[in-house]
Write a protein that holds these residues in place. Structure first.
Motif, PDB file in Angstrom:
ATOM      1  N   LEU A 134       0.872  -1.018  -0.127  1.00  0.00           N
ATOM      2  CA  LEU A 134       0.185  -0.079  -0.126  1.00  0.00           C
ATOM      3  C   LEU A 134       1.059   1.211  -0.036  1.00  0.00           C
ATOM      4  CD1 LEU A 134      -2.716  -1.013   2.557  1.00  0.00           C
ATOM      5  CD2 LEU A 134      -3.191  -0.548   0.110  1.00  0.00           C
ATOM      6  N   ILE A 135       2.071   1.228   0.699  1.00  0.00           N
ATOM      7  CA  ILE A 135       2.899   2.247   0.589  1.00  0.00           C
ATOM      8  C   ILE A 135       3.428   2.445  -0.620  1.00  0.00           C
ATOM      9  CG2 ILE A 135       5.183   3.177   1.689  1.00  0.00           C
ATOM     10  CD1 ILE A 135       4.351   1.819   4.379  1.00  0.00           C
ATOM     11  N   ALA A 136       3.814   1.725  -1.371  1.00  0.00           N
ATOM     12  CA  ALA A 136       4.435   1.629  -2.347  1.00  0.00           C
ATOM     13  C   ALA A 136       3.359   2.056  -3.698  1.00  0.00           C
ATOM     14  CB  ALA A 136       4.974   0.173  -3.007  1.00  0.00           C
ATOM     15  N   LEU A 137       2.084   1.611  -3.502  1.00  0.00           N
ATOM     16  CA  LEU A 137       1.101   2.129  -4.295  1.00  0.00           C
ATOM     17  C   LEU A 137       0.672   3.512  -4.023  1.00  0.00           C
ATOM     18  CD1 LEU A 137      -1.371  -1.117  -4.419  1.00  0.00           C
ATOM     19  CD2 LEU A 137      -0.298  -0.016  -6.348  1.00  0.00           C
ATOM     20  N   ASP A 154     -13.894   4.520 -15.491  1.00  0.00           N
ATOM     21  CA  ASP A 154     -12.477   4.536 -14.547  1.00  0.00           C
ATOM     22  C   ASP A 154     -12.627   5.938 -14.362  1.00  0.00           C
ATOM     23  OD1 ASP A 154     -10.012   4.434 -17.199  1.00  0.00           O
ATOM     24  OD2 ASP A 154     -11.914   5.814 -16.967  1.00  0.00           O
ATOM     25  N   GLU A 155     -13.736   6.831 -14.277  1.00  0.00           N
ATOM     26  CA  GLU A 155     -13.729   8.247 -13.858  1.00  0.00           C
ATOM     27  C   GLU A 155     -12.387   8.947 -14.338  1.00  0.00           C
ATOM     28  OE1 GLU A 155     -14.325   8.765  -9.804  1.00  0.00           O
ATOM     29  OE2 GLU A 155     -16.030   7.205  -9.623  1.00  0.00           O
ATOM     30  N   GLU A 159      -5.545   3.758 -17.741  1.00  0.00           N
ATOM     31  CA  GLU A 159      -5.660   2.079 -17.166  1.00  0.00           C
ATOM     32  C   GLU A 159      -4.493   1.760 -16.169  1.00  0.00           C
ATOM     33  OE1 GLU A 159      -5.116  -2.115 -19.378  1.00  0.00           O
ATOM     34  OE2 GLU A 159      -4.925  -0.465 -20.366  1.00  0.00           O
ATOM     35  N   LYS A 160      -3.361   2.367 -16.280  1.00  0.00           N
ATOM     36  CA  LYS A 160      -2.181   1.923 -14.959  1.00  0.00           C
ATOM     37  C   LYS A 160      -2.777   2.593 -13.497  1.00  0.00           C
ATOM     38  CE  LYS A 160       2.472   2.720 -13.624  1.00  0.00           C
ATOM     39  NZ  LYS A 160       3.811   3.379 -13.780  1.00  0.00           N
ATOM     40  N   THR A 161      -3.446   3.602 -13.686  1.00  0.00           N
ATOM     41  CA  THR A 161      -3.837   4.329 -12.167  1.00  0.00           C
ATOM     42  C   THR A 161      -5.131   3.423 -11.957  1.00  0.00           C
ATOM     43  OG1 THR A 161      -3.170   6.494 -13.029  1.00  0.00           O
ATOM     44  CG2 THR A 161      -4.585   6.426 -11.075  1.00  0.00           C
ATOM     45  N   ALA A 162      -6.015   3.113 -12.893  1.00  0.00           N
ATOM     46  CA  ALA A 162      -7.368   2.512 -12.576  1.00  0.00           C
ATOM     47  C   ALA A 162      -6.875   1.228 -11.873  1.00  0.00           C
ATOM     48  CB  ALA A 162      -8.131   2.339 -13.552  1.00  0.00           C
ATOM     49  N   GLU A 163      -5.714   0.451 -12.412  1.00  0.00           N
ATOM     50  CA  GLU A 163      -5.633  -0.829 -11.876  1.00  0.00           C
ATOM     51  C   GLU A 163      -4.831  -0.729 -10.526  1.00  0.00           C
ATOM     52  OE1 GLU A 163      -2.814  -2.457 -14.767  1.00  0.00           O
ATOM     53  OE2 GLU A 163      -4.639  -3.119 -16.058  1.00  0.00           O
ATOM     54  N   ALA A 164      -3.840   0.502 -10.373  1.00  0.00           N
ATOM     55  CA  ALA A 164      -3.182   0.584  -8.997  1.00  0.00           C
ATOM     56  C   ALA A 164      -4.294   0.913  -7.768  1.00  0.00           C
ATOM     57  CB  ALA A 164      -2.386   1.802  -9.275  1.00  0.00           C
ATOM     58  N   LEU A 165      -5.297   1.734  -8.274  1.00  0.00           N
ATOM     59  CA  LEU A 165      -6.650   2.038  -7.288  1.00  0.00           C
ATOM     60  C   LEU A 165      -7.494   0.761  -6.728  1.00  0.00           C
ATOM     61  CD1 LEU A 165      -8.075   5.406  -8.807  1.00  0.00           C
ATOM     62  CD2 LEU A 165      -6.727   4.962  -6.444  1.00  0.00           C
ATOM     63  N   GLN A 166      -7.478  -0.117  -7.687  1.00  0.00           N
ATOM     64  CA  GLN A 166      -8.311  -1.206  -7.579  1.00  0.00           C
ATOM     65  C   GLN A 166      -7.351  -2.316  -6.773  1.00  0.00           C
ATOM     66  OE1 GLN A 166      -9.174  -3.835 -11.085  1.00  0.00           O
ATOM     67  NE2 GLN A 166     -10.616  -4.903  -9.927  1.00  0.00           N
ATOM     68  N   ASP A 167      -6.074  -2.605  -7.106  1.00  0.00           N
ATOM     69  CA  ASP A 167      -5.096  -3.148  -6.180  1.00  0.00           C
ATOM     70  C   ASP A 167      -5.144  -2.608  -4.874  1.00  0.00           C
ATOM     71  OD1 ASP A 167      -3.234  -5.287  -5.855  1.00  0.00           O
ATOM     72  OD2 ASP A 167      -1.723  -4.014  -6.493  1.00  0.00           O
TER      73      ASP A 167
END
Length: 239
Positions: A134-137, A154-155, A159-167
């Protein structure tokens, strides 16, 4: 607290000292300058630390009030100064006259006494690993799509940011579930439907986070079960 030690630092002494000081792997790794993974593996018995690393750890523990029974003072027949209990330590000096300083009471959450030590340790390791993720994300910069004024499924995030938020959300949820189950709450959460087909929200959550619960040692595959059938890890239930 006096700890008996016949070498620089045994695994048992390390475990007692870390628990006594209430330190996480991340805290201790930062203080002594060793990788957190080294400390976790040393405590679990899968890694032997070199004498230099053992000495760093021992010096840190002794500087923070841990007294080992084979210390030089005892070899000379002198009584060591016992570690000062946290509750009786003097408050630190305030950095400015207008600022007060006081001892902060530390609280710890209870752990279900039916859980064996191996499961507790793996659960705590899982929570710390999740925190690191979570710190890295959290350090990632937001990336947005061009156009459409930031409106979309995805508001407006790429794509990369959306995946990071989901992760990040999945990691926070997984950490919370592990925390609740180690406390003994939600005991019915790990009871999977017999037909394996989720029919409630709880069932769907269980299916989604089953890998995380397995990694934390809270559920395991029954050795004589068919694929897909799981049981809760209740080893030591009668202890």
């Amino acid at each position: 607290m006096a700890i008996k030690n016949s070498s620089i630092l045994t695994r048992e002494d390390y475990n007692q000292a870390q628990v006594t000081l209430g330190l996480t792997y991340a805290d201790l790794a930062k203080e002594v300058g060793l990788p957190r993974q080294y400390l976790s593996e040393f405590r679990a018995g899968t890694r032997n630390l070199v004498p230099e690393h053992q000495r760093k750890l021992r010096n840190y523990f002794e500087d923070n009030g841990i007294v080992f029974e084979d210390s030089d003072l005892q070899k000379q027949g002198e009584a060591p100064t016992p570690a000062t209990p946290p509750a009786s330590r003097q408050a630190p000096e305030a950095p400015h006259p207008s600022l007060g300083a006081q001892i902060v009471t530390e609280y710890f959450f209870p752990i279900d006494n039916r859980l064996p030590g191996t499961v507790i340790e793996s659960s705590m390791d899982f929570i710390e690993t999740t925190d690191d993720k979570l710190i890295a994300l959290g350090a990632l910069k937001l990336g947005r799509n061009e156009g459409v004024f930031g409106i979309g499924e995805d508001e407006g995030f790429d794509e990369k940011t959306a995946e990071a938020l989901q992760d990040a959300i999945m990691n926070m949820a997984a950490g919370y579930l592990v925390f609740m189950l180690t406390r003994g709450g939600w005991s019915s959460f790990t009871r999977e439907q017999t037909d394996g087909n989720p029919v409630t929200l709880r069932d769907q959550l269980y299916q989604s986070f089953r890998p995380a619960l397995e990694a934390a040692g809270l559920i395991e595959i029954a050795p004589d079960s068919l694929p897909g059938e799981f049981e809760t890890n209740t080893e030591g239930e009668d202890a």
